[in-house]
Design a protein around this motif. Structure first.
Motif, mmCIF file in Angstrom:
data_model
loop_
_atom_site.group_PDB
_atom_site.id
_atom_site.type_symbol
_atom_site.label_atom_id
_atom_site.label_comp_id
_atom_site.label_asym_id
_atom_site.label_seq_id
_atom_site.Cartn_x
_atom_site.Cartn_y
_atom_site.Cartn_z
ATOM 1 N N PHE A 161 -17.500 0.467 86.303
ATOM 2 C CA PHE A 161 -17.028 -0.521 87.286
ATOM 3 C C PHE A 161 -16.991 0.112 88.679
ATOM 4 C CE2 PHE A 161 -13.907 -2.879 89.739
ATOM 5 C CZ PHE A 161 -14.124 -4.211 89.383
ATOM 6 N N MET A 162 -16.470 1.337 88.748
ATOM 7 C CA MET A 162 -16.371 2.010 90.049
ATOM 8 C C MET A 162 -17.762 2.332 90.605
ATOM 9 S SD MET A 162 -13.042 4.332 89.179
ATOM 10 C CE MET A 162 -13.058 5.352 90.621
ATOM 11 N N GLU A 163 -18.684 2.561 89.710
ATOM 12 C CA GLU A 163 -20.057 2.859 90.154
ATOM 13 C C GLU A 163 -20.877 1.597 90.420
ATOM 14 O OE1 GLU A 163 -21.989 5.757 87.591
ATOM 15 O OE2 GLU A 163 -21.217 7.084 89.175
ATOM 16 N N PRO A 170 -21.686 -4.306 92.093
ATOM 17 C CA PRO A 170 -20.351 -3.800 92.405
ATOM 18 C C PRO A 170 -19.406 -4.912 92.873
ATOM 19 C CG PRO A 170 -22.066 -2.671 93.704
ATOM 20 C CD PRO A 170 -22.709 -3.842 93.043
ATOM 21 N N TRP A 171 -18.209 -4.919 92.332
ATOM 22 C CA TRP A 171 -17.164 -5.868 92.789
ATOM 23 C C TRP A 171 -16.988 -5.733 94.299
ATOM 24 C CZ3 TRP A 171 -12.645 -4.890 95.413
ATOM 25 C CH2 TRP A 171 -11.696 -5.904 95.450
ATOM 26 N N TYR A 172 -16.977 -4.505 94.787
ATOM 27 C CA TYR A 172 -16.680 -4.210 96.201
ATOM 28 C C TYR A 172 -17.665 -4.945 97.114
ATOM 29 C CZ TYR A 172 -14.651 -0.487 93.405
ATOM 30 O OH TYR A 172 -13.983 0.190 92.430
ATOM 31 N N ASP A 173 -18.945 -4.855 96.796
ATOM 32 C CA ASP A 173 -19.972 -5.496 97.626
ATOM 33 C C ASP A 173 -19.890 -7.013 97.525
ATOM 34 O OD1 ASP A 173 -20.711 -2.908 97.904
ATOM 35 O OD2 ASP A 173 -22.710 -3.121 97.010
ATOM 36 N N PHE A 274 -8.820 5.623 91.220
ATOM 37 C CA PHE A 274 -9.355 4.314 91.602
ATOM 38 C C PHE A 274 -8.925 3.973 93.041
ATOM 39 C CE2 PHE A 274 -9.633 -0.300 91.674
ATOM 40 C CZ PHE A 274 -10.754 -0.578 90.906
ATOM 41 N N ASP A 275 -7.644 4.180 93.330
ATOM 42 C CA ASP A 275 -7.108 3.840 94.665
ATOM 43 C C ASP A 275 -7.768 4.680 95.755
ATOM 44 O OD1 ASP A 275 -5.453 2.083 93.391
ATOM 45 O OD2 ASP A 275 -3.637 3.306 93.567
ATOM 46 N N GLU A 276 -7.987 5.941 95.440
ATOM 47 C CA GLU A 276 -8.610 6.860 96.398
ATOM 48 C C GLU A 276 -10.017 6.369 96.762
ATOM 49 O OE1 GLU A 276 -8.318 9.672 98.898
ATOM 50 O OE2 GLU A 276 -6.642 9.184 97.559
ATOM 51 N N ASP A 277 -10.773 6.072 95.726
ATOM 52 C CA ASP A 277 -12.145 5.601 95.908
ATOM 53 C C ASP A 277 -12.136 4.243 96.627
ATOM 54 O OD1 ASP A 277 -15.036 5.604 95.081
ATOM 55 O OD2 ASP A 277 -14.376 3.808 93.999
ATOM 56 N N TYR A 278 -11.188 3.400 96.265
ATOM 57 C CA TYR A 278 -11.082 2.040 96.813
ATOM 58 C C TYR A 278 -10.894 2.086 98.324
ATOM 59 C CZ TYR A 278 -9.378 -2.838 96.989
ATOM 60 O OH TYR A 278 -9.218 -4.181 97.256
ATOM 61 N N LYS A 279 -10.018 2.995 98.767
ATOM 62 C CA LYS A 279 -9.717 3.098 100.214
ATOM 63 C C LYS A 279 -10.977 3.407 101.016
ATOM 64 C CE LYS A 279 -5.485 5.225 99.751
ATOM 65 N NZ LYS A 279 -5.004 6.563 99.711
ATOM 66 N N LYS A 280 -11.819 4.232 100.432
ATOM 67 C CA LYS A 280 -13.054 4.612 101.145
ATOM 68 C C LYS A 280 -14.022 3.440 101.221
ATOM 69 C CE LYS A 280 -12.946 9.290 99.420
ATOM 70 N NZ LYS A 280 -13.234 9.719 98.057
ATOM 71 N N ARG A 281 -14.014 2.614 100.183
ATOM 72 C CA ARG A 281 -15.035 1.567 100.106
ATOM 73 C C ARG A 281 -14.620 0.241 100.708
ATOM 74 N NH1 ARG A 281 -17.471 2.402 94.189
ATOM 75 N NH2 ARG A 281 -18.771 0.722 94.929
ATOM 76 N N MET A 282 -13.321 -0.010 100.792
ATOM 77 C CA MET A 282 -12.844 -1.315 101.243
ATOM 78 C C MET A 282 -12.165 -1.175 102.596
ATOM 79 S SD MET A 282 -13.778 -3.458 98.922
ATOM 80 C CE MET A 282 -12.748 -4.892 99.126
ATOM 81 N N LYS A 283 -12.992 -1.037 103.620
ATOM 82 C CA LYS A 283 -12.412 -0.777 104.939
ATOM 83 C C LYS A 283 -12.137 -2.077 105.695
ATOM 84 C CE LYS A 283 -13.561 3.948 105.519
ATOM 85 N NZ LYS A 283 -14.826 4.492 105.080
#
Ligand code: A3P
Length: 293
Positions: A161-163, A170-173, A274-283
């Motif tokens: 999921f993170m990848e 990706p959910w993020y995109d 997850f939170d660490e990675d999330y902060k970088k990706r969801m600006k």
């Protein structure tokens, strides 16, 4: 019935997909939207079925009540890009829909949506759900749905999921791409699952004002009652008990319907990572996802 083999992910225009969502691609891309079509767009597990049922009741609950008791939700609101071995294609179902407006569901990232929806300036309802609960819900969905790739164990699923190695990418995109689209496409309502949980009536009011609907107070109350989790879980037309490719004994489609179930799945270490990675990706400053209500 013999189940089809679990599909494999592959790269499709830069997004991970499986054949069940790409094999009918020409018909998807050439789909002829009509100006009054309403597209319900989501990343999987964001509350698509919930919002589909709400809209179907708002539009047709009074005029064709038999729809809700005799036609499963996936036929009332066809899934545009699906091409499953046991069902008609989403484009066929959508083309044959007798309703006006037509309610159509998609999980496509914004850049893959057929161009006619933009040309016809259709109304679009996007629903987003916080990433942690989405990941948990998607994991259980993968366990019970033979059209999904094998989910593996929770830890490897979360890694995928993170990848972004998930069907529909990706959910993020996805949530960001649709958010950005909202800035230029004014007929896009961006809703959050967490808001629907917190105050279903208020979100139904948002939907009605966006769609230009004005239900009576009584109708509004009826819709609110019929879209409660317990009521949809019992309802054969919304709980996917009629769909053979899902094994509800492994995990029900209407599973928990809560915010913060992620706390029962993530270890402390997984959550921190997850939170660490999330902060970088969801600006993006506008996106305020809540992981608790
Ligand atoms: P959980 O797996 O967390 O329970 P989708 O329709 O996009 O696949 O989303 C399915 C998720 O929405 C599931 O989440 C399901 O339980 C939840 N859901 C469906 N109807 C709901 C309702 N009426 N109230 C709250 N959650 C609902």
């Amino acid at each position: 019935m013999e189940q089809p083999p679990r599909p494999k992910l592959f790269d499709f225009h830069g997004v991970s997909m499986t054949k069940y969502f790409t094999d009918n691609w020409d018909n998807v891309q050439n789909f002829k939207a009509r100006p009054d079509d309403i597209l319900i767009a989501t990343y999987p597990k964001a509350g698509t079925t919930w919002v589909s049922h709400i809209l179907d009741l708002l539009y047709f609950g009074q005029t064709s009540p038999e729809r809700q008791t005799s036609i499963p939700i996936h036929e009332r609101v066809p899934f545009l890009e699906i091409n499953s071995p046991s069902l008609p294609t989403g484009t066929d179902l959508a083309e044959k829909l007798p309703t006006s407006p037509r309610l159509i569901k998609t999980h496509l990232p914004v850049q893959l949506v057929p161009k006619s929806f933009w040309e016809q300036n259709c109304r679009i309802v996007y629903v987003a759900r916080n990433a942690k609960d989405t990941a948990v819900s998607y994991f259980h969905f993968g366990r019970m749905n033979m059209l999904q790739p094998e989910p593996g164990d929770w830890s490897s699923f979360l890694h995928g999921f993170m990848e972004g190695k998930m069907v529909f990418g990706p959910w993020y995109d996805h949530v960001t791409g649709w958010w950005e689209k909202k800035q230029t496409h004014s007929k896009l309502l961006y809703l959050f699952y967490e808001d629907l949980i917190k105050d279903t009536g208020r979100e139904i009011d948002h939907l009605c004002s966006f769609l230009g609907l004005s239900p009576s107070a009584e109708e509004r109350e009826t819709v609110i009652g019929r879209v409660q989790f317990d009521s949809m879980k019992k309802n054969k037309m919304t709980n996917y008990s009629t769909v053979q490719i899902m094994d509800l004994k492994v995990s029900p489609f209407m599973r928990k319907g809560k915010v913060a179930d992620w706390k029962n799945h993530f270890t402390v270490a997984q959550s921190e990572q997850f939170d660490e990675d999330y902060k970088k990706r969801m600006k993006h400053p506008m996106q305020q996802f809540r992981t608790e209500v």
